[in-house]
Design a protein around this motif. Structure first.
Motif, PDB file in Angstrom:
ATOM      1  N   GLY A   1       0.813  -1.205   0.000  1.00 35.68           N
ATOM      2  CA  GLY A   1       0.000   0.000   0.000  1.00 35.68           C
ATOM      3  C   GLY A   1       0.845   1.252   0.000  1.00 35.68           C
TER       4      GLY A   1
ATOM      5  N   THR B   1      -1.831   4.704   2.838  1.00 37.53           N
ATOM      6  CA  THR B   1      -2.516   3.429   2.595  1.00 37.53           C
ATOM      7  C   THR B   1      -3.100   3.351   1.197  1.00 37.53           C
ATOM      8  OG1 THR B   1      -4.494   4.366   3.590  1.00 37.53           O
ATOM      9  CG2 THR B   1      -3.104   2.983   4.992  1.00 37.53           C
ATOM     10  N   ILE B   2      -3.610   4.480   0.695  1.00 37.40           N
ATOM     11  CA  ILE B   2      -4.179   4.479  -0.649  1.00 37.40           C
ATOM     12  C   ILE B   2      -3.559   5.624  -1.436  1.00 37.40           C
ATOM     13  CG2 ILE B   2      -6.362   3.473   0.114  1.00 37.40           C
ATOM     14  CD1 ILE B   2      -7.596   6.288  -0.139  1.00 37.40           C
TER      15      ILE B   2
ATOM     16  N   THR C   1      -9.817  -4.622  -3.216  1.00 35.69           N
ATOM     17  CA  THR C   1      -9.096  -3.814  -2.226  1.00 35.69           C
ATOM     18  C   THR C   1      -9.772  -2.460  -2.136  1.00 35.69           C
ATOM     19  OG1 THR C   1      -7.004  -4.920  -2.683  1.00 35.69           O
ATOM     20  CG2 THR C   1      -6.881  -2.765  -1.671  1.00 35.69           C
TER      21      THR C   1
ATOM     22  N   GLY D   1     -10.102   1.273   0.385  1.00 35.52           N
ATOM     23  CA  GLY D   1      -9.576   2.047   1.509  1.00 35.52           C
ATOM     24  C   GLY D   1     -10.072   3.466   1.469  1.00 35.52           C
TER      25      GLY D   1
ATOM     26  N   GLU E   1      -6.704   6.622   8.492  1.00 33.16           N
ATOM     27  CA  GLU E   1      -6.784   5.852   7.253  1.00 33.16           C
ATOM     28  C   GLU E   1      -7.141   4.392   7.515  1.00 33.16           C
ATOM     29  OE1 GLU E   1      -3.398   6.511   4.680  1.00 33.16           O
ATOM     30  OE2 GLU E   1      -2.829   8.305   5.802  1.00 33.16           O
TER      31      GLU E   1
ATOM     32  N   TYR F   1      -7.534   0.462   5.187  1.00 37.70           N
ATOM     33  CA  TYR F   1      -7.209  -0.183   3.911  1.00 37.70           C
ATOM     34  C   TYR F   1      -7.461  -1.679   4.069  1.00 37.70           C
ATOM     35  CZ  TYR F   1      -3.895  -1.714   0.228  1.00 37.70           C
ATOM     36  OH  TYR F   1      -3.286  -2.284  -0.858  1.00 37.70           O
TER      37      TYR F   1
ATOM     38  N   GLY G   1      -6.568  -6.277   6.585  1.00 41.43           N
ATOM     39  CA  GLY G   1      -6.388  -4.840   6.416  1.00 41.43           C
ATOM     40  C   GLY G   1      -5.757  -4.192   7.625  1.00 41.43           C
TER      41      GLY G   1
END
Lengths: 323, 123
Positions: A25, A44-45, A205, A207, A236, A238, A261
Motif C-alpha cells: 500500500g 494506505t491508498i 481492495t 480504503g 486511514e 485499507y 487490512g
C-alpha cells in the motif's frame, strides 16, 4: 496445512500475498491540488489525482500472525514509485519494492508495477475529483523463484477507481478543513493456478482516508501557530478481500476468504518540494498481523522542483494547468 | 532500475535542498488582517504573504463585504525585498462587519492558486 512459518513456498503464497498487499500500500502515492484543496500523498491508498512525483523511499513494517496465535514473520518493505504526467489529466507511473523479513529470514524484490491513471472529472469549487487507473504487476520482473522471497510468477491486472472531496464549501467553519479520499481496486491475476495447483485469487481492495488539513485551516479559516501550518493529520483504513478463485480453507490456517487490512492515524508534513508522511498501521484482525506496524514515505514534488522540464506534462503543458 | 532511482533521488534531493524558494505552489501563509481575525478599526491595506515568490501582474485579490458589496482595492504590489507578499491598498474606510478576501496568486513558475478567507471589523 500447518502454520505458515516457511520463508516462501507456493502453499504459503496466500499468506505472503496478504502481507505483501498490506506492505504494498505504501509506494503508490502522490499529492494533488483541486481548487483550494491540497490532497497529500497518503500512505494506505493513492491520492485521487495525477502528478509528477517521486516517492522514495516508501517504508513499511508489519508483524504477521500465525493461526495458532503466535507472532508470524516480521516483514519490511522499501519501495519507490515514479509518476510522470503525459497530459494534465493522464499519468504513467512505475514502481517496485524490496521486501525482507525476519523469523525466518528472507528477502527479494517485488515485481515491477506500471500504471496509467486518468482524471475523469474534477471541480475546483467543490474541491472534488474522480479518477481511474489500470495497473499491471509484471510477472517475474522482481526476484527469481530461486530467491528466498521471490516475486509473483504471474501477471496481475488491476482496475482502480479514486475519489476525493474537500469540505471547503461547508457552511460551518470547523468542517471546512476536512477532506475525504477513497480508492477501490479489483485485482485479477492473469493465471488462475500455479504449477503446484495452488490458486491465485482475485481480490477487491478498498480504503479511505479522513483528513483534517491545518494547511487549509491556516489559509482559509483561521491562522494556526507556525509550527503546525504545514501539517495534515489523518485517519486511514485499507482492506483486501479475496473474491474469486479462492482455494478452500486449509486446516490450521485462516479462512481463505478472510478480509485483511490495517487502519490507524497518520500525519503528513507538506513542504514546498517534498512531503513526509508517517502512520501507525493497526491490523484489523489476526490474519492481518499481530502487532502495530508502521508506514512512512518521503515524496518529492517534481512538478515543483522541475516546473519547466521533468515536472510538467509531456503534452499540453499549460500555465495554470499544474496540479 | 537502481541506477535510474539513484540518479533521480540525487537530483531531486539536490534541488530540494539547494533551491531558493522561487518555485512551487503559492499557498497563503499569513495575512493582515489575519485569517479569521477581528480587527479594531479599518485596515488601510490587505497584505497577503505566501509560501512562494509571486508574480505581481498575475496576482491579486477582491474584498467583498458580508452584504455582498465589493470594496475597491488597489493593484497588487510585490516589493523586491518581500517577493512572497502582495500588498493591496483598501479604497475606502471599512464599516464594522464581516469581509471576505478572495485572492489569487501565481508563483514565479506559473503555478496558479486561489482561495478566500474572512475577517471582521469590530464596531
Amino acid at each position: 496445512m500447518t502454520r505458515c512459518s516457511c520463508a516462501w513456498t507456493p502453499r504459503c503464497a496466500p499468506r505472503f500475498a496478504v502481507l505483501l498487499a498490506l506492505l504494498a500500500g505504501a509506494p503508490a502515492q502522490a499529492h494533488t491540488i483541486v481548487g483550494d484543496r491540497v490532497f497529500p500523498a497518503t500512505l494506505t491508498i493513492d491520492d485521487p489525482g495525477v502528478n509528477d512525483e517521486l516517492a522514495l523511499p516508501a517504508f513499511s513494517y508489519l508483524t504477521g500472525s500465525n493461526f495458532d496465535g503466535t507472532p508470524g514473520p516480521i516483514s519490511y518493505s522499501l519501495g519507490w514509485e515514479y509518476s510522470k504526467t503525459l497530459t494534465p489529466s493522464l499519468a504513467f507511473s512505475l514502481g517496485s519494492a524490496f521486501n525482507w523479513q525476519r523469523r525466518p529470514s528472507a528477502q527479494g524484490w517485488s515485481n515491477l508495477e506500471t500504471q496509467l491513471k486518468y482524471v475523469f472529472w474534477e471541480d475546483a469549487k467543490s474541491e472534488s475529483i474522480i479518477a481511474g487507473a489500470l495497473s499491471e504487476d509484471w510477472a517475474s520482473t522482481g526476484s527469481p523463484q530461486s530467491a528466498s522471497l521471490p516475486s509473483d510468477p504471474f501477471t496481475t491486472l488491476t482496475a482502480k477507481l479514486y475519489a476525493g472531496k474537500g469540505f471547503g464549501d461547508a457552511s460551518l467553519d470547523w468542517a471546512r478543513p476536512f477532506a475525504v479520499t477513497g480508492e477501490v481496486d479489483y485485482a485479477a491475476p492473469t493465471r488462475a493456478a500455479n504449477g503446484d495447483g495452488s490458486l491465485n485469487p482475485s481480490a477487491l481492495t478498498y480504503g479511505a482516508t479522513l483528513q483534517y488539513s491545518l494547511l487549509y485551516r491556516n489559509s482559509h479559516v483561521e491562522e494556526v501557530p507556525e509550527a503546525f501550518r504545514k501539517l495534515i493529520p489523518a485517519f486511514e483504513a485499507y482492506f483486501t478481500t479475496p473474491v474469486a478463485n479462492v482455494a478452500p480453507t486449509a486446516p490450521g490456517n485462516f479462512p481463505a476468504h478472510t478480509t485483511t487490512g490495517v487502519f490507524g492515524p497518520s500525519l503528513y508534513y507538506v513542504g514546498a518540494y517534498f512531503e513526509v508522511g508517517v502512520m501507525a498501521q493497526i491490523p484489523v484482525n489476526r490474519a492481518s498481523g499481530s502487532h502495530v506496524g508502521a508506514l512512512a514515505v518521503l515524496d518529492f514534488f517534481l512538478d515543483d522542483i522541475f516546473p519547466d522540464t521533468l515536472g510538467k506534462p509531456l503534452f499540453a503543458a499549460a500555465a495554470g494547468a499544474h496540479y | 532500475m537502481r541506477k535510474f532511482y539513484a540518479l533521480h533521488f540525487a537530483v531531486a534531493l539536490a534541488f530540494a535542498t539547494a533551491s531558493t524558494g522561487a518555485f512551487a505552489h503559492a499557498l497563503l501563509d499569513h495575512a493582515s488582517p489575519g485569517v479569521g481575525s477581528t480587527v479594531s478599526g479599518s485596515p488601510r491595506e490587505i497584505a497577503l504573504s505566501f509560501t512562494q515568490n509571486l508574480v505581481a501582474g498575475f496576482s491579486g485579490a477582491k474584498l467583498v463585504a458580508a452584504g455582498g458589496g465589493a470594496v475597491p482595492l488597489g493593484k497588487a504590489v510585490v516589493a523586491p525585498g518581500e517577493p512572497q507578499t502582495m500588498h493591496l491598498s483598501v479604497g475606502r474606510a471599512l464599516k464594522p462587519g464581516g469581509y471576505t478576501v478572495e485572492w489569487h496568486a501565481v508563483s514565479v513558475d506559473t503555478h496558479r492558486t486561489s482561495g478566500a478567507y474572512r475577517f471582521t471589523v469590530a464596531p
